[in-house]
Write an enzyme that holds these catalytic residues in place. Structure first.
Site, PDB file in Angstrom:
ATOM      1  N   TYR A 140       0.830  -1.208   0.000  1.00 21.84           N
ATOM      2  CA  TYR A 140       0.000   0.000   0.000  1.00 21.84           C
ATOM      3  C   TYR A 140       0.860   1.252   0.000  1.00 21.84           C
ATOM      4  CZ  TYR A 140      -3.431   3.460   1.546  1.00 21.84           C
ATOM      5  OH  TYR A 140      -4.238   4.568   1.640  1.00 21.84           O
ATOM      6  N   LYS A 144       1.099   4.151  -2.975  1.00 22.73           N
ATOM      7  CA  LYS A 144       0.776   5.557  -2.766  1.00 22.73           C
ATOM      8  C   LYS A 144       1.973   6.452  -3.092  1.00 22.73           C
ATOM      9  CE  LYS A 144      -3.543   5.335  -1.606  1.00 22.73           C
ATOM     10  NZ  LYS A 144      -4.578   5.960  -2.466  1.00 22.73           N
ATOM     11  N   THR A 175     -13.774   5.682   7.485  1.00 22.03           N
ATOM     12  CA  THR A 175     -14.397   4.767   6.528  1.00 22.03           C
ATOM     13  C   THR A 175     -14.303   3.341   7.053  1.00 22.03           C
ATOM     14  OG1 THR A 175     -12.337   4.378   5.307  1.00 22.03           O
ATOM     15  CG2 THR A 175     -13.702   6.256   4.598  1.00 22.03           C
TER      16      THR A 175
END
Length: 226
Positions: A140, A144, A175
């Site tokens: 991840y 990014k 979220t």
């Protein structure tokens, strides 16, 4: 104004779809072809569904192919599996890079004529994790970081065409994805201590509406200290 939002069924993406639609903009909601996309567009009747899997962004749906001008393209799609390098197999690297970087790059490339025609703006929802390494989050964080380089390169290339590019670096958005991530890290999840998706959407709208003599290239979004 025509606005294209990827990751439209996620927490951030759906907030973007709703906020731009509330403003009266024409919104194209891009997400994998699922019941969630159908439900979102049924709930936001002015939003047009554009079923597309960014992992395999082949032929674009008609809702995207027919666009002649795009004022705003918001990339909010992303996956964030928590795993060390040792525990990250090749297919997870491939999937993370496809959904978080190469898929957005391909969709941006396809929409560049419409973005140039409108002298529009591309907004990449990045993450603070893209600014430094994170143990057990290598794929991840790497994706990014790559997204930052994509945005910076695109900005340099498209300046002559009037296309502006903004990277937004949230430090924690409330979220379900973040709930899952923090659970995997063994960290608490408290929505009250985070930025709401609606507030992030409002911030992106403010960037889009900024005066022409101001260009917001990079912005960090953090919850206030408690």
């Amino acid at each position: 104004m025509t606005v294209v939002v990827t990751g439209a069924t996620g927490g951030i993406g759906s907030a973007m779809v709703r906020r731009f639609a509330d403003r009266g903009d024409d919104v194209v909601a891009v997400a994998r072809p699922t019941e969630a996309l159908d439900a979102l567009c049924a709930d936001v009747p002015s939003a047009v569904p554009a079923p597309l899997d960014l992992e395999r962004p082949g032929g674009l749906p008609a809702a995207l192919c027919d666009l002649r001008e795009v004022e705003v393209l918001v990339h909010a799609a992303g996956i964030a599996d928590v795993a060390s390098v040792t525990d990250t197999p090749h297919d997870l690297w491939q999937r993370t890079m496809a959904i978080n970087v190469t898929g957005p790059a391909e969709l941006t490339r396809a929409l560049l004529p419409a973005l140039r025609a409108a002298r529009g703006r591309v907004v990449f929802i990045n993450a603070v994790a893209g600014l430094h390494g994170v143990a057990r989050w290598s794929a991840y964080a790497a994706s990014k970081a790559a997204l930052t380089e994509l945005a910076d390169s695109l900005r340099l290339e498209e300046a002559a065409h009037g296309v502006r590019v903004t990277s937004v670096y949230p430090g924690g958005i409330a979220t379900e994805l973040l709930r899952t991530v923090r659970g995997a890290f063994g960290r608490p999840y408290d929505p009250a201590a985070l930025v709401s998706p609606e507030s992030l959407a409002e911030t992106v709208c403010a960037i889009v509406d900024a005066p022409l003599d101001i260009d917001v290239t990079d912005i960090s979004v953090q919850p206030p200290p408690r």
